[in-house]
Design a protein around this motif. Structure first.
Motif, short mmCIF file in Angstrom:
data_model
loop_
_atom_site.label_atom_id
_atom_site.label_comp_id
_atom_site.label_asym_id
_atom_site.label_seq_id
_atom_site.Cartn_x
_atom_site.Cartn_y
_atom_site.Cartn_z
N LEU A 232 18.36 -5.04 31.83
CA LEU A 232 18.61 -3.56 31.46
C LEU A 232 17.32 -2.56 31.88
O LEU A 232 16.35 -1.76 30.78
CB LEU A 232 18.99 -3.65 29.84
N VAL A 233 18.08 -1.23 32.50
CA VAL A 233 17.03 -0.16 33.60
C VAL A 233 17.74 1.26 33.21
O VAL A 233 18.82 0.99 33.30
CB VAL A 233 16.08 -0.25 34.42
N HIS A 234 17.12 1.86 32.41
CA HIS A 234 17.15 3.26 32.05
C HIS A 234 17.19 3.90 33.75
O HIS A 234 16.04 4.15 34.02
CB HIS A 234 17.30 4.19 30.68
N GLU A 235 17.88 5.11 33.81
CA GLU A 235 18.04 5.42 35.39
C GLU A 235 17.79 7.13 34.56
O GLU A 235 19.52 7.07 34.12
CB GLU A 235 18.04 5.19 36.90
N ASP A 236 16.90 7.79 35.56
CA ASP A 236 17.94 9.49 34.90
C ASP A 236 19.08 10.32 35.95
O ASP A 236 18.45 8.98 37.62
CB ASP A 236 16.59 10.56 35.26
N ASP A 237 20.27 10.42 35.31
CA ASP A 237 20.55 11.01 36.44
C ASP A 237 20.22 12.37 37.37
O ASP A 237 19.90 12.96 36.70
CB ASP A 237 21.89 11.44 35.16
N PRO A 238 21.16 12.06 38.05
CA PRO A 238 20.23 13.85 39.18
C PRO A 238 20.87 14.59 38.36
O PRO A 238 21.41 14.80 38.22
CB PRO A 238 20.91 13.06 40.50
N ALA A 239 20.31 15.29 39.52
CA ALA A 239 19.63 17.23 39.03
C ALA A 239 21.72 17.05 39.81
O ALA A 239 21.56 17.21 40.22
CB ALA A 239 18.57 18.03 39.08
N PRO A 240 22.06 17.98 38.58
CA PRO A 240 23.76 18.84 38.86
C PRO A 240 22.96 19.51 39.66
O PRO A 240 22.59 20.61 40.23
CB PRO A 240 24.21 18.61 37.83
N ALA A 241 24.46 19.67 40.49
CA ALA A 241 24.42 20.43 42.23
C ALA A 241 24.97 21.53 41.41
O ALA A 241 25.08 22.13 40.19
CB ALA A 241 25.79 19.78 43.08
N ALA A 242 24.48 23.01 42.28
CA ALA A 242 24.42 24.41 42.18
C ALA A 242 25.96 24.73 41.45
O ALA A 242 26.49 24.12 42.69
CB ALA A 242 23.80 25.05 42.68
N SER A 243 26.56 25.07 40.98
CA SER A 243 27.79 25.34 40.46
C SER A 243 28.41 26.63 40.66
O SER A 243 29.37 26.78 40.35
CB SER A 243 28.39 24.66 38.91
N GLY A 244 27.09 27.89 40.68
CA GLY A 244 27.22 29.01 40.69
C GLY A 244 27.56 30.18 40.13
O GLY A 244 27.45 31.21 39.62
N GLN A 245 27.32 28.86 38.62
CA GLN A 245 26.81 30.29 37.42
C GLN A 245 25.63 30.15 36.98
O GLN A 245 24.62 29.82 38.26
CB GLN A 245 27.23 28.61 35.97
N PHE A 246 25.86 31.13 36.02
CA PHE A 246 24.36 31.66 35.64
C PHE A 246 23.39 31.07 34.97
O PHE A 246 23.37 29.90 34.22
CB PHE A 246 24.75 33.36 34.97
N SER A 247 21.85 31.15 35.27
CA SER A 247 21.31 30.51 35.14
C SER A 247 20.05 31.14 34.66
O SER A 247 19.63 31.42 35.81
CB SER A 247 21.09 29.03 35.79
N PRO A 248 19.63 31.45 33.72
CA PRO A 248 18.26 31.80 33.05
C PRO A 248 17.37 31.30 33.66
O PRO A 248 17.27 30.48 34.03
CB PRO A 248 18.74 31.92 31.81
#
Length: 82
Positions: A63-79
């Motif tokens: 069993l190996v843990h792999e990180d989830d890919p970064a979420p795609a830009a959704s157009g929401q505000f991101s500080p």
């Protein structure tokens, strides 16, 4: 991605077929196939221990843990940092 099952890799390293492993640990080939493909939501520790004993390995070898890919830009505000 989460947890990835690498049972097929360990079977290849041990030169063992799925059929033989299923017979040794007392589960159906179909259930073992589902586990190998990652299509199960869980596995009993008893089953995991039996697989490890038959393949002479540790749970971390299967069993190996792999990180989830970064979420795609959704157009929401991101500080952002100044």
């Amino acid at each position: 991605m989460g947890i990835v099952v690498t049972l097929d890799v360990m079977l290849a390293r041990r030169k063992m077929r799925s059929r033989e492993l299923a017979r040794q640990i007392g589960i159906t080939e179909q259930n073992l196939s589902l586990l190998k493909s990652g299509k199960v939501k869980g596995v009993r520790f008893e089953t995991l221990a039996a697989i490890c004993a038959a393949l002479d390995c540790q749970p971390g070898d299967l069993l190996v843990h792999e990180d989830d890919p970064a979420p795609a830009a959704s157009g929401q505000f991101s500080p952002t940092a100044p």
